[in-house]
Each structure stands twice: as structure tokens, then as C-alpha cells.
Design a protein around this motif. Structure first.
Motif, mmCIF file in Angstrom:
data_model
loop_
_atom_site.group_PDB
_atom_site.id
_atom_site.type_symbol
_atom_site.label_atom_id
_atom_site.label_comp_id
_atom_site.label_asym_id
_atom_site.label_seq_id
_atom_site.Cartn_x
_atom_site.Cartn_y
_atom_site.Cartn_z
ATOM 1 N N ASP A 96 0.871 -1.190 0.000
ATOM 2 C CA ASP A 96 0.000 0.000 0.000
ATOM 3 C C ASP A 96 0.905 1.237 0.000
ATOM 4 O OD1 ASP A 96 -2.195 1.653 0.149
ATOM 5 O OD2 ASP A 96 -2.477 1.403 2.309
ATOM 6 N N PRO A 97 1.673 1.425 -1.093
ATOM 7 C CA PRO A 97 2.731 2.440 -1.069
ATOM 8 C C PRO A 97 2.225 3.865 -0.857
ATOM 9 C CG PRO A 97 2.488 1.508 -3.276
ATOM 10 C CD PRO A 97 1.660 0.665 -2.349
ATOM 11 N N THR A 98 0.980 4.136 -1.209
ATOM 12 C CA THR A 98 0.469 5.502 -1.008
ATOM 13 C C THR A 98 -0.305 5.632 0.294
ATOM 14 O OG1 THR A 98 -1.632 5.044 -2.086
ATOM 15 C CG2 THR A 98 0.186 5.793 -3.503
ATOM 16 N N GLY A 99 -0.699 4.545 0.892
ATOM 17 C CA GLY A 99 -1.535 4.597 2.090
ATOM 18 C C GLY A 99 -3.023 4.714 1.769
ATOM 19 N N ALA A 100 -3.367 4.653 0.471
ATOM 20 C CA ALA A 100 -4.750 4.893 0.066
ATOM 21 C C ALA A 100 -5.722 3.813 0.550
ATOM 22 C CB ALA A 100 -4.829 4.990 -1.452
ATOM 23 N N PHE A 101 -5.215 2.615 0.831
ATOM 24 C CA PHE A 101 -6.118 1.511 1.166
ATOM 25 C C PHE A 101 -6.274 1.274 2.664
ATOM 26 C CE2 PHE A 101 -4.419 0.696 -3.036
ATOM 27 C CZ PHE A 101 -5.574 0.458 -3.750
ATOM 28 N N GLU A 102 -5.530 2.045 3.441
ATOM 29 C CA GLU A 102 -5.461 1.722 4.865
ATOM 30 C C GLU A 102 -6.796 1.877 5.588
ATOM 31 O OE1 GLU A 102 -1.991 3.128 6.931
ATOM 32 O OE2 GLU A 102 -3.149 3.305 8.776
ATOM 33 N N LYS A 103 -7.516 2.956 5.265
ATOM 34 C CA LYS A 103 -8.759 3.185 6.001
ATOM 35 C C LYS A 103 -9.767 2.058 5.707
ATOM 36 C CE LYS A 103 -12.460 6.370 7.112
ATOM 37 N NZ LYS A 103 -13.453 5.313 7.029
#
Ligand SMILES: CCCCCCCCC/C=C/C=C/C(=O)SCCNC(=O)CCNC(=O)[C@H](O)C(C)(C)COP(=O)(O)OP(=O)(O)OC[C@H]1O[C@@H](n2cnc3c(N)ncnc32)[C@H](O)[C@@H]1OP(=O)(O)O
Ligand SMILES: NC(=O)C1=CN([C@@H]2O[C@H](COP(=O)(O)OP(=O)(O)OC[C@H]3O[C@@H](n4cnc5c(N)ncnc54)[C@H](OP(=O)(O)O)[C@@H]3O)[C@@H](O)[C@H]2O)C=CC1
Length: 330
Positions: free
Chosen positions: A248-255
Motif C-alpha cells: 500500500d505504497p500511497t496509504g490509500a487503502f489503509e482506512k
């Protein structure tokens, strides 16, 4: 923190700067659902001190992330640890840090698990340093998200070599020598929840981890007679730089990921280290062939077709129930 949700993401606005966030070095997720308050992670070692006195433990990939946490816990509980991977400088730094905290020696041995000759030399070194280990944790892995149509043959080979062949080379080399020396041991493999379900976009990893599970279940049946136990832990998401920067290199999927975890938070390295210590300890001497899912409930949350109904409010339920009760016949 990143405000971007995947559904509404404007890819241009995703900032890779997030990868350098200090969050990557913290143990818990910053974001969590309110229910996470019910499930606080405990960070202390769970087993009685001295549980691993006079025991030798090999942890592949023990220089970073989850392997490092497992090494720290086993060392704190009295084990003499050997950590092995490709980057000797990283291993040596970790070994010194943990040894100085616990007072127990941690040895660093360079080894690329893809190379059977290197594995054999690594085991020679281990025999010379500590003797054959009592505890073997196959934790080293490689992974990245990638649409399967973009994978080159070498990309496929690289991941499956590290994960499946690497685990097999380490396990077989140590297994044969342990058998020859009539010494028992606990083997543990770290896989992942999608080893069971499969998953798009990490297909080499999913295939190789499924192979590791077959290898460990098979050897649990075959090598019990030599005093060897084989178990598997399938972790859900636990923030490490190695995993999150590649998945998840951008952090977009964390939430979205945290939203689907019933316990409302990521796991922590210390939590999995406690579980790995228990499974590898003599308290678990009757455990073999076990596959332990450790994911805050994420797997079942993803699996149940009706789980999306969690978002239905009590008022909406009144309405739905009335509609259902009104239905007569089919
Ligand atoms: C949806 C949100 C998810 C958020 C996280 C949720 C987590 C929950 C579940 C998690 C499971 C985790 C499982 C893990 O295993 S995490 C462990 C991650 N850690 C590592 O990967 C550490 C080690 N990794 C590495 O060293 C490298 O990344 C490596 C590529 C695996 C190996 O390095 P090296 O041997 O140096 O290989 P290269 O020469 O660089 O590459 C080999 C071939 O692979 C191709 N390649 C490399 N990167 C990519 C990429 N990103 N996409 C496509 N292809 C890639 C490379 O091009 C080479 O092929 P060639 O060009 O044909 O020669
Ligand atoms: N973090 C998470 O959310 C999850 C992690 N996992 C699993 O947990 C384990 C640890 O992952 P994590 O700590 O997150 O990630 P890391 O990237 O920190 O750990 C991977 C380790 O593997 C080592 N490694 C990679 N390639 C090789 C190789 N060819 N030979 C020897 N060692 C190698 C790396 O060291 P070096 O570069 O020095 O070789 C590194 O220390 C993995 O098995 C992973 O699949 C599973 C599910 C979730």
C-alpha cells in the motif's frame, strides 16, 4: 494523516511522502475504529521469563519487522537467537540492539534463502555458533502488489523462490541435520490469511504461501516421529515498512482495510511475537499441524456475504423487518 479514500481517490493527490511518515515505524495504526478501545494490544512478553533458557532459535528475516519483534521476545525469554537474511549490516544492528536490551546473545548470519548452497553454509555457521536450533521460524518473505498481467517470469520466480523454495531449503536442510542428530525441534512458518483464500494482485505470494502451508502440514504428519512439530501463523495486517511500502505504497487503502477489521485496528508486532513464542515453546508441545489465523477478524469479515449489513442503522432495521414480516408466501 492521509485523508484519501480509495473510492473517491484522485490518484494525483496521493502523496508518496507518506512513506517516510513516522507512522511506518510505530507499532499500532493511527487510524482505528472506536471498537478498538475494547481490544487494546498488550506489548509485554506473555510467557514466564526463562521460558526459552538454554534454547537456540533461528529466525529468518529476523533483522526487520515481525521477525525482529519475534527475535526480541524470544531473546527476552532467554533464547539464544540467530537471525538470518541478505543484509548483514541490518542484521548486525538488530542483533546488537536486542542483545544489549536482553543480555542474551543474538547472532547475525548472512543468507539468501533462495540459494540452497548458501542455506547449507548458513546452517554450518549456525552449528558452529550455537549448535542446531530448537526453534526455527521461517519468516523471510518477498512481496509486492502488481496486476498479474504485468508480472515477468523473473518477478514470479523471485517471490516464489524466496517464499516457497526458501522456506523449503531452510526446513529441509535443518530437518535432515536434526534427524541425523536425533534432536527434536519446533518449526513455525509465517504465511498470511490470503494463503487460504487466494488474492488477486499478490498472486505469486498467495501461491507460494499456500505451498508453504502444504509443506508444513505435510511435514507435521511425516516428521512427528523425529520429534519435530510444524505450525503456521497467518497474520492479518500489521504495519511494517517492508510490507506496507510494497502493498500500500500511497496509504490509500489503509482506512478501508481497518474499517473491515471487526476489532477496529491493525495488529502489532509484539502481539504476533507473543503468539509465535507460545507456539514455539514447550507450553505448546502438543500443537502440531495447526494453522492459526491472527487477524483481528479480517478474514471472516471479508468472507461473509451479509457482513456489509453492519452499516444498516437501527431505524433502517425497523423498516427492513417490517417489510420482511409483511411478506406472505413466495
Ligand atoms: C490493500 C492494502 C494492503 C495493505 C497491507 C495489508 C497487509 C496484509 C497482508 C500482508 C501480507 C504480507 C506478505 C508479505 O510477504 S510482506 C513482506 C514484504 N517484504 C519484502 O518484500 C522484503 C523483501 N523484498 C525485496 O527485497 C524486493 O521487494 C523483492 C522484489 C521481493 C526482491 O528483491 P530483488 O531480489 O532485488 O529483486 P529485483 O531484482 O528487484 O526484482 C526481481 C524481479 O521482480 C520484478 N519486480 C520487482 N518489483 C516489482 C514491482 N513492484 N512490480 C512488478 N515487478 C517487480 C523486477 O522487475 C524483476 O523482474 P525482471 O525485471 O523481469 O528481471
Ligand atoms: N506485516 C504484515 O502485515 C504481514 C506480514 N506477513 C508475513 O510476515 C513476515 C514478515 O514480514 P514483515 O516483517 O512485514 O516484512 P519485512 O520486509 O520486514 O520482512 C521480510 C524479511 O525477509 C527477509 N528476506 C527477504 N528476502 C530474503 C531472502 N532472499 N533471503 C533471506 N531473507 C530474505 C528480509 O531481510 P533482507 O532484506 O535482509 O533479506 C526481511 O527481513 C513475512 O513472511 C510476511 O509474508 C504476513 C501477513 C501480514
Amino acid at each position: 494523516t492521509c485523508q484519501v479514500h480509495f473510492e473517491s481517490s484522485n490518484w494525483k493527490s496521493l502523496s508518496i511522502k507518506r512513506l517516510t511518515d513516522s507512522r511506518l515505524h510505530g507499532s499500532t495504526g493511527l487510524r482505528s475504529g472506536s471498537q478498538a478501545n475494547f481490544f487494546p494490544p498488550l506489548e509485554d512478553a506473555m510467557l514466564p521469563s526463562g521460558s526459552f533458557n538454554n534454547r537456540m532459535a533461528l529466525i529468518t528475516g529476523g533483522g526487520t519487522g515481525l521477525g525482529r519483534a519475534m527475535t526480541a521476545t524470544l531473546s527476552q525469554l532467554g533464547a539464544q537467537c540467530i537471525i538470518a537474511s541478505r543484509k548483514l549490516d541490518v542484521l548486525q544492528r538488530t542483533a546488537e540492539e536486542i542483545s544489549s536490551q536482553t543480555g542474551n546473545k543474538v547472532h547475525a548470519v548472512q543468507c539468501d534463502v533462495r540459494d540452497p548452497q548458501a542455506v547449507s553454509q548458513c546452517v554450518d555457521q549456525i552449528e558452529a555458533l550455537t549448535g542446531l536450533p530448537d526453534v526455527i521460524i521461517n519468516n523471510a518473505a518477498g512481496n509486492f502488489v502488481c496486476p498479474s498481467e504485468r508480472l515477468s517470469p523473473n518477478a514470479w520466480k523471485t517471490i516464489t523462490d524466496i517464499v516457497l523454495n526458501g522456506t523449503a531449503f531452510v526446513t529441509l536442510e535443518l530437518g535432515k541435520r536434526l534427524i541425523q542428530n536425533q534432536k527434536g525441534a519446533s518449526f513455525l512458518a509465517i504465511t498470511t490469511i490470503y494463503a487460504e483464500s487466494g488474492s488477486g494482485f499478490v498472486v505469486p505470494s498467495a501461491s507460494a504461501k499456500a505451498g508453504v502451508e502444504a509443506l508444513y502440514k505435510s511435514l507435521a504428519a511425516e516428521w512427528g516421529r523425529y520429534g519435530h512439530r510444524f505450525n503456521i501463523i497467518q497474520p492479518g495486517p500489521i504495519r511494517t515498512k517492508g510490507a506496507f511500502s510494497r502493498l500500500d505504497p500511497t496509504g490509500a487503502f489503509e482506512k478501508a482495510m481497518i474499517d473491515r477489521i471487526p476489532t477496529g485496528r491493525l495488529g502489532t508486532p509484539a502481539e504476533i511475537a507473543n503468539l509465535a513464542a507460545y507456539v514455539s515453546s514447550n507450553y505448546a508441545s502438543w500443537m502440531s499441524g495447526a494453522v492459526i489465523r491472527f487477524d483481528g477478524g479480517e478474514y471472516v469479515s471479508l468472507a461473509g456475504e451479509f457482513n456489509e449489513l453492519r452499516s444498516v442503522t437501527p431505524d433502517q432495521w425497523k423498516l427492513l423487518e417490517a417489510m420482511i414480516r409483511k411478506t406472505k408466501g413466495s
